[in-house]
Design a protein around this motif. Structure first.
Motif, PDB file in Angstrom:
ATOM      1  N   ALA A  39     -11.499 -22.546  26.557  1.00  0.00           N
ATOM      2  CA  ALA A  39     -10.617 -22.804  24.952  1.00  0.00           C
ATOM      3  C   ALA A  39     -10.125 -21.664  24.177  1.00  0.00           C
ATOM      4  CB  ALA A  39     -11.376 -23.422  24.007  1.00  0.00           C
ATOM      5  N   TYR A  40     -10.513 -20.618  24.872  1.00  0.00           N
ATOM      6  CA  TYR A  40     -10.119 -19.094  24.741  1.00  0.00           C
ATOM      7  C   TYR A  40      -8.811 -18.960  25.661  1.00  0.00           C
ATOM      8  CZ  TYR A  40      -9.801 -14.272  23.741  1.00  0.00           C
ATOM      9  OH  TYR A  40      -9.113 -12.379  23.656  1.00  0.00           O
ATOM     10  N   LEU A  41      -9.144 -19.175  27.268  1.00  0.00           N
ATOM     11  CA  LEU A  41      -8.247 -18.797  27.609  1.00  0.00           C
ATOM     12  C   LEU A  41      -6.773 -19.679  27.858  1.00  0.00           C
ATOM     13  CD1 LEU A  41     -10.222 -17.365  30.942  1.00  0.00           C
ATOM     14  CD2 LEU A  41      -9.038 -16.073  29.759  1.00  0.00           C
ATOM     15  N   GLY A  42      -7.050 -21.552  27.720  1.00  0.00           N
ATOM     16  CA  GLY A  42      -5.843 -21.974  27.554  1.00  0.00           C
ATOM     17  C   GLY A  42      -4.611 -21.801  26.262  1.00  0.00           C
ATOM     18  N   SER A  43      -5.916 -20.697  25.302  1.00  0.00           N
ATOM     19  CA  SER A  43      -4.950 -20.463  24.391  1.00  0.00           C
ATOM     20  C   SER A  43      -3.881 -19.306  24.746  1.00  0.00           C
ATOM     21  CB  SER A  43      -5.619 -20.290  22.971  1.00  0.00           C
ATOM     22  OG  SER A  43      -5.188 -19.770  21.947  1.00  0.00           O
ATOM     23  N   LEU A  44      -4.358 -18.446  24.674  1.00  0.00           N
ATOM     24  CA  LEU A  44      -3.978 -17.486  26.042  1.00  0.00           C
ATOM     25  C   LEU A  44      -2.784 -17.600  26.748  1.00  0.00           C
ATOM     26  CD1 LEU A  44      -6.804 -14.250  26.354  1.00  0.00           C
ATOM     27  CD2 LEU A  44      -4.964 -14.340  24.685  1.00  0.00           C
ATOM     28  N   PHE A  45      -2.999 -18.763  27.185  1.00  0.00           N
ATOM     29  CA  PHE A  45      -1.656 -19.532  28.493  1.00  0.00           C
ATOM     30  C   PHE A  45      -0.595 -19.659  27.422  1.00  0.00           C
ATOM     31  CE2 PHE A  45      -5.100 -18.073  31.592  1.00  0.00           C
ATOM     32  CZ  PHE A  45      -4.055 -17.407  32.405  1.00  0.00           C
ATOM     33  N   GLY A  46      -1.515 -20.504  26.081  1.00  0.00           N
ATOM     34  CA  GLY A  46       0.002 -21.077  25.675  1.00  0.00           C
ATOM     35  C   GLY A  46      -0.508 -22.565  25.476  1.00  0.00           C
ATOM     36  N   LEU A  47      -1.505 -23.641  26.484  1.00  0.00           N
ATOM     37  CA  LEU A  47      -1.809 -24.263  25.627  1.00  0.00           C
ATOM     38  C   LEU A  47      -2.261 -24.751  24.341  1.00  0.00           C
ATOM     39  CD1 LEU A  47      -3.837 -25.133  28.741  1.00  0.00           C
ATOM     40  CD2 LEU A  47      -1.559 -25.508  28.361  1.00  0.00           C
ATOM     41  N   ASN A  48      -2.150 -25.628  23.821  1.00  0.00           N
ATOM     42  CA  ASN A  48      -2.760 -26.266  22.443  1.00  0.00           C
ATOM     43  C   ASN A  48      -4.556 -26.480  22.113  1.00  0.00           C
ATOM     44  OD1 ASN A  48      -3.138 -27.454  19.669  1.00  0.00           O
ATOM     45  ND2 ASN A  48      -1.834 -29.174  19.811  1.00  0.00           N
ATOM     46  N   SER A  49      -5.193 -25.163  21.969  1.00  0.00           N
ATOM     47  CA  SER A  49      -6.879 -25.634  22.610  1.00  0.00           C
ATOM     48  C   SER A  49      -7.412 -26.094  21.771  1.00  0.00           C
ATOM     49  CB  SER A  49      -7.029 -24.007  23.317  1.00  0.00           C
ATOM     50  OG  SER A  49      -6.272 -24.271  24.586  1.00  0.00           O
ATOM     51  N   GLY A 100     -10.705 -18.397  16.802  1.00  0.00           N
ATOM     52  CA  GLY A 100      -9.565 -18.401  15.431  1.00  0.00           C
ATOM     53  C   GLY A 100      -8.054 -17.591  15.741  1.00  0.00           C
ATOM     54  N   GLN A 101      -8.310 -16.395  15.729  1.00  0.00           N
ATOM     55  CA  GLN A 101      -7.385 -15.032  15.764  1.00  0.00           C
ATOM     56  C   GLN A 101      -7.018 -15.224  17.474  1.00  0.00           C
ATOM     57  OE1 GLN A 101     -10.002 -11.832  15.436  1.00  0.00           O
ATOM     58  NE2 GLN A 101      -9.528 -11.547  13.058  1.00  0.00           N
ATOM     59  N   ALA A 102      -7.701 -15.833  18.595  1.00  0.00           N
ATOM     60  CA  ALA A 102      -6.730 -16.277  19.581  1.00  0.00           C
ATOM     61  C   ALA A 102      -5.846 -17.665  19.495  1.00  0.00           C
ATOM     62  CB  ALA A 102      -7.896 -16.662  21.428  1.00  0.00           C
ATOM     63  N   GLY A 103      -5.878 -18.201  18.557  1.00  0.00           N
ATOM     64  CA  GLY A 103      -5.197 -19.196  17.947  1.00  0.00           C
ATOM     65  C   GLY A 103      -6.171 -20.567  18.691  1.00  0.00           C
ATOM     66  N   VAL A 104      -7.271 -20.335  18.960  1.00  0.00           N
ATOM     67  CA  VAL A 104      -7.759 -21.879  19.299  1.00  0.00           C
ATOM     68  C   VAL A 104      -8.262 -22.738  18.183  1.00  0.00           C
ATOM     69  CG1 VAL A 104     -10.519 -22.553  20.032  1.00  0.00           C
ATOM     70  CG2 VAL A 104      -9.480 -20.864  21.202  1.00  0.00           C
ATOM     71  N   ASN A 105      -8.356 -24.499  17.961  1.00  0.00           N
ATOM     72  CA  ASN A 105      -8.902 -24.792  16.745  1.00  0.00           C
ATOM     73  C   ASN A 105      -9.883 -25.233  16.951  1.00  0.00           C
ATOM     74  OD1 ASN A 105      -8.797 -27.252  15.488  1.00  0.00           O
ATOM     75  ND2 ASN A 105      -6.671 -27.836  15.210  1.00  0.00           N
ATOM     76  N   ILE A 106     -10.469 -24.886  15.779  1.00  0.00           N
ATOM     77  CA  ILE A 106     -12.183 -24.828  16.107  1.00  0.00           C
ATOM     78  C   ILE A 106     -12.218 -25.651  14.770  1.00  0.00           C
ATOM     79  CG2 ILE A 106     -12.024 -22.561  16.572  1.00  0.00           C
ATOM     80  CD1 ILE A 106     -12.643 -21.477  13.928  1.00  0.00           C
ATOM     81  N   ASP A 107     -11.290 -26.579  14.760  1.00  0.00           N
ATOM     82  CA  ASP A 107     -11.965 -28.012  13.606  1.00  0.00           C
ATOM     83  C   ASP A 107     -12.912 -28.359  14.275  1.00  0.00           C
ATOM     84  OD1 ASP A 107      -9.754 -27.099  12.166  1.00  0.00           O
ATOM     85  OD2 ASP A 107      -8.967 -28.415  12.381  1.00  0.00           O
TER      86      ASP A 107
END
Length: 95
Positions: free
Chosen positions: A46-56, A76-83
């Motif tokens: 998920a972290y790497l996906g977010s770094l590559f611009g994916l909606n993770s 969360g800071q990396a943009g991963v949705n942790i809901d």
């Protein structure tokens, strides 16, 4: 529209230290640069996906300890949705 990545599985707290060279079979080394990181196959994906611009989005479970806070804050800071990550009462986060 950005691609969506849904990652389900392990979420861990990782600890990393550095040493100056590979130890011999009976050698003890002093380590330096201690780091506390997030880890686990699902969390890393998920972290790497977010770094590559994916909606993770991450689905999984952590404990109710300070390691969970460390891991979830970093993701969360990396943009991963942790809901989709829940906390297990009276349990420790995987290390």
């Amino acid at each position: 529209m950005a691609a969506v990545l849904i990652s389900l599985g392990s979420i861990n707290a990782d600890f990393q230290v550095k040493v100056d060279h590979e130890p011999g079979s009976a050698e003890t080394l002093l380590a330096h640069d201690f780091l506390r990181l997030c880890g686990g196959k699902a969390a890393n994906t998920a972290y790497l996906g977010s770094l590559f611009g994916l909606n993770s989005h991450l689905l999984g479970r952590v404990g109710d300890d300070d390691l969970a806070t460390q891991v979830l804050q970093s993701l969360g800071q990396a943009g991963v949705n942790i809901d989709g990550v829940s906390r297990a009462t009276d349990s420790s986060t995987a290390v």
